[in-house]
Design a protein around this motif. Sequence first.
Motif, PDB file in Angstrom:
ATOM      1  N   LYS A  53       0.846  -1.191   0.000  1.00 34.26           N
ATOM      2  CA  LYS A  53       0.000   0.000   0.000  1.00 34.26           C
ATOM      3  C   LYS A  53       0.881   1.242   0.000  1.00 34.26           C
ATOM      4  CE  LYS A  53      -3.469  -2.288   2.818  1.00 34.26           C
ATOM      5  NZ  LYS A  53      -4.167  -2.242   4.111  1.00 34.26           N
ATOM      6  N   LEU A  54       0.583   2.191  -0.895  1.00 35.26           N
ATOM      7  CA  LEU A  54       1.309   3.447  -0.990  1.00 35.26           C
ATOM      8  C   LEU A  54       0.354   4.597  -0.708  1.00 35.26           C
ATOM      9  CD1 LEU A  54       2.395   1.459  -3.483  1.00 35.26           C
ATOM     10  CD2 LEU A  54       3.941   3.355  -3.723  1.00 35.26           C
ATOM     11  N   GLY A  55       0.800   5.579   0.081  1.00 32.43           N
ATOM     12  CA  GLY A  55      -0.033   6.740   0.343  1.00 32.43           C
ATOM     13  C   GLY A  55       0.455   7.536   1.532  1.00 32.43           C
ATOM     14  N   SER A  60      -0.293   2.790   5.353  1.00 33.45           N
ATOM     15  CA  SER A  60       0.479   2.535   4.134  1.00 33.45           C
ATOM     16  C   SER A  60       1.824   1.894   4.467  1.00 33.45           C
ATOM     17  CB  SER A  60       0.722   3.841   3.375  1.00 33.45           C
ATOM     18  OG  SER A  60      -0.497   4.407   2.974  1.00 33.45           O
ATOM     19  N   ARG A  63       5.050   5.271   2.888  1.00 36.21           N
ATOM     20  CA  ARG A  63       4.408   6.546   3.167  1.00 36.21           C
ATOM     21  C   ARG A  63       5.024   7.645   2.324  1.00 36.21           C
ATOM     22  NH1 ARG A  63       3.528   7.869   9.107  1.00 36.21           N
ATOM     23  NH2 ARG A  63       2.236   9.419   8.104  1.00 36.21           N
ATOM     24  N   LEU A  72      -4.649   6.530   0.965  1.00 34.31           N
ATOM     25  CA  LEU A  72      -4.356   5.237   0.345  1.00 34.31           C
ATOM     26  C   LEU A  72      -4.385   5.480  -1.155  1.00 34.31           C
ATOM     27  CD1 LEU A  72      -3.737   2.273   0.461  1.00 34.31           C
ATOM     28  CD2 LEU A  72      -6.179   1.809   0.679  1.00 34.31           C
ATOM     29  N   THR A  75      -2.338   0.590  -4.549  1.00 29.29           N
ATOM     30  CA  THR A  75      -1.932  -0.709  -4.027  1.00 29.29           C
ATOM     31  C   THR A  75      -1.283  -1.490  -5.157  1.00 29.29           C
ATOM     32  OG1 THR A  75      -4.100  -1.660  -4.469  1.00 29.29           O
ATOM     33  CG2 THR A  75      -3.714  -0.858  -2.246  1.00 29.29           C
TER      34      THR A  75
END
Length: 81
Positions: A53-55, A60, A63, A72, A75
């Motif tokens: 997960k990227l955000g 996440s 990060r 979020l 993904t």
Amino acid sequence: PASVSKGQDKMPLVEVPKTMPPYIVLENMMRDSQQHSSRGLHVVSLAETKLLKLGRGHESNVRIADVSISRLHATIRYQKG
């Protein structure tokens, strides 16, 4: 160069840990308020978790501190090699 030699010894300039496959390489390209840019690479293993997960959010895995990024944002899922 990736390494330097001292006599018969060869020493790496930067220690790079072995990463269990599968993995993904992400390039970091940041620009600060003075318009200076910095770059870097992040190698993230997907061996133990098949979802990345990227955000901006705390949940996440990667990060990203930028107001234009969602909590979020994206993904990445590893499936069946």
